[in-house]
Scaffold this motif. Structure first.
Motif, PDB file in Angstrom:
ATOM      1  N   GLY A  78       0.788  -1.231   0.000  1.00 53.00           N
ATOM      2  CA  GLY A  78       0.000   0.000   0.000  1.00 53.00           C
ATOM      3  C   GLY A  78       0.813   1.270   0.000  1.00 53.00           C
ATOM      4  N   LEU A  79       2.134   1.147  -0.230  1.00 53.65           N
ATOM      5  CA  LEU A  79       3.017   2.311  -0.252  1.00 53.65           C
ATOM      6  C   LEU A  79       3.349   2.680  -1.692  1.00 53.65           C
ATOM      7  CD1 LEU A  79       4.883   4.357   1.236  1.00 53.65           C
ATOM      8  CD2 LEU A  79       6.672   2.609   1.137  1.00 53.65           C
ATOM      9  N   THR A  80       3.096   3.925  -2.066  1.00 49.47           N
ATOM     10  CA  THR A  80       3.424   4.426  -3.402  1.00 49.47           C
ATOM     11  C   THR A  80       4.296   5.668  -3.260  1.00 49.47           C
ATOM     12  OG1 THR A  80       1.325   3.630  -4.325  1.00 49.47           O
ATOM     13  CG2 THR A  80       2.521   5.304  -5.582  1.00 49.47           C
ATOM     14  N   LEU A 138       2.023   8.053  -1.009  1.00 46.20           N
ATOM     15  CA  LEU A 138       0.712   7.573  -0.574  1.00 46.20           C
ATOM     16  C   LEU A 138       0.890   6.364   0.329  1.00 46.20           C
ATOM     17  CD1 LEU A 138      -1.305   7.727  -3.946  1.00 46.20           C
ATOM     18  CD2 LEU A 138      -1.169   9.466  -2.148  1.00 46.20           C
ATOM     19  N   VAL A 139       0.237   6.385   1.473  1.00 45.94           N
ATOM     20  CA  VAL A 139       0.233   5.251   2.399  1.00 45.94           C
ATOM     21  C   VAL A 139      -1.191   4.725   2.468  1.00 45.94           C
ATOM     22  CG1 VAL A 139       0.667   4.486   4.752  1.00 45.94           C
ATOM     23  CG2 VAL A 139       2.154   6.220   3.714  1.00 45.94           C
ATOM     24  N   ASN A 140      -1.395   3.565   1.871  1.00 44.65           N
ATOM     25  CA  ASN A 140      -2.735   2.960   1.784  1.00 44.65           C
ATOM     26  C   ASN A 140      -3.761   3.930   1.207  1.00 44.65           C
ATOM     27  OD1 ASN A 140      -1.770   0.539   2.938  1.00 44.65           O
ATOM     28  ND2 ASN A 140      -2.067   1.348   5.003  1.00 44.65           N
ATOM     29  N   GLY A 141      -3.336   4.619   0.144  1.00 45.71           N
ATOM     30  CA  GLY A 141      -4.232   5.514  -0.564  1.00 45.71           C
ATOM     31  C   GLY A 141      -4.318   6.915   0.005  1.00 45.71           C
ATOM     32  N   GLU A 142      -3.747   7.152   1.188  1.00 43.84           N
ATOM     33  CA  GLU A 142      -3.787   8.470   1.815  1.00 43.84           C
ATOM     34  C   GLU A 142      -2.444   9.182   1.604  1.00 43.84           C
ATOM     35  OE1 GLU A 142      -6.341   9.959   3.396  1.00 43.84           O
ATOM     36  OE2 GLU A 142      -7.658   8.249   2.968  1.00 43.84           O
ATOM     37  N   ARG A 157       9.795   7.937   9.507  1.00 44.18           N
ATOM     38  CA  ARG A 157       9.164   6.667   9.891  1.00 44.18           C
ATOM     39  C   ARG A 157       7.724   6.887  10.340  1.00 44.18           C
ATOM     40  NH1 ARG A 157      14.450   4.165  13.005  1.00 44.18           N
ATOM     41  NH2 ARG A 157      15.115   2.728  11.335  1.00 44.18           N
ATOM     42  N   ASN A 158       7.493   7.942  11.099  1.00 48.69           N
ATOM     43  CA  ASN A 158       6.122   8.243  11.524  1.00 48.69           C
ATOM     44  C   ASN A 158       5.221   8.515  10.324  1.00 48.69           C
ATOM     45  OD1 ASN A 158       6.753   7.960  14.241  1.00 48.69           O
ATOM     46  ND2 ASN A 158       7.169  10.132  14.531  1.00 48.69           N
ATOM     47  N   SER A 159       5.770   9.188   9.318  1.00 47.94           N
ATOM     48  CA  SER A 159       4.991   9.504   8.123  1.00 47.94           C
ATOM     49  C   SER A 159       4.670   8.247   7.316  1.00 47.94           C
ATOM     50  CB  SER A 159       5.748  10.497   7.234  1.00 47.94           C
ATOM     51  OG  SER A 159       5.929  11.731   7.895  1.00 47.94           O
TER      52      SER A 159
END
Length: 224
Positions: free
Chosen positions: A133-135, A144-148, A200-202
């Motif tokens: 889910g990482l783009t 993008l993390v899982n689309g967000e 990492r938090n991001s």
């Protein structure tokens, strides 16, 4: 022709920076306080901002945070103070570099070019890297993390893009400081560690793709 926004409540400083920047081929826009800076940054296509910290109406840090809500324009802070805390706080909100007053106008112009060069890197043969889910989109400068869409500072983007470009390669803290912050940046290991923690938090659940190499530095694990 690139556009520079210079923000300082001292007209003499604005005049000096304008003279050197225009000689170097920049269009220059001026603002005299933080509130004016926000308006000028939103109303103009600005390539880089040089901004004082201590100003009337709204300080430079607060103005930078407000600008960062809508724009990723690189920001260099001018400061009469050189305390490490101020620098680390600035980097957390998206500041790209610091210049301590009094400063050499020639050095400031050199730093402007260095920051603009670092902020523009990220293009290459592979424009998009994906893993589950990482783009990571280099061209759009977007993660993008899982689309967000991840809300990251410009320096987090620079750090991530450099590490992904050098995927599975051990990178020392000194190497990261040199390549991401610039060889003339006056920082230390804690600057890198602070930004790795923020990055990492991001990345959320994909934070473990950034591996700590004890006593050495970090690497971005190879994505199969």
């Amino acid at each position: 022709m690139p556009t520079l926004l210079i923000v300082d409540d001292e007209k003499k400083i604005r005049d000096v920076v304008r003279e050197y920047a225009e000689f170097d081929g920049f269009d220059v826009i001026e603002a005299e306080d933080g509130m004016d800076a926000i308006t000028k940054a939103n109303d103009n296509d600005v390539d880089i901002i040089v901004m004082d910290i201590m100003m009337p109406r709204l300080d430079g840090f607060s103005a930078c945070k407000e600008i960062r809500k809508t724009k990723s324009t690189p920001v260099i802070m001018l400061s009469a103070r050189g305390e490490e805390y101020d620098k680390l706080f600035g980097f957390e909100i998206g500041v790209d570099d610091y210049v301590v007053k009094p400063f050499s106008p020639k050095e400031l112009i050199a730093r402007i070019h260095a920051v603009m060069k670092r902020s523009s890197f990220g293009s290459g043969d592979e424009e998009v890297v994906t893993y589950k889910g990482l783009t990571i989109n280099f061209t759009a400068r977007e993660v993008l993390v899982n689309g967000e869409k991840a809300q990251m500072t410009p320096k987090e983007y620079d750090l991530l893009f450099y590490m992904v470009r050098n995927m599975n390669i051990a990178l020392s803290r000194d190497k990261l400081l040199e390549e991401v912050w610039g060889y003339d940046f006056y920082g230390d290991d804690r600057t890198v560690d602070t930004h790795i923690k923020m990055l990492r938090n991001s990345l959320g659940e994909y934070r473990n793709l950034i591996v700590t190499l004890r006593g050495m530095g970090y690497k971005f694990e190879k994505i199969c």
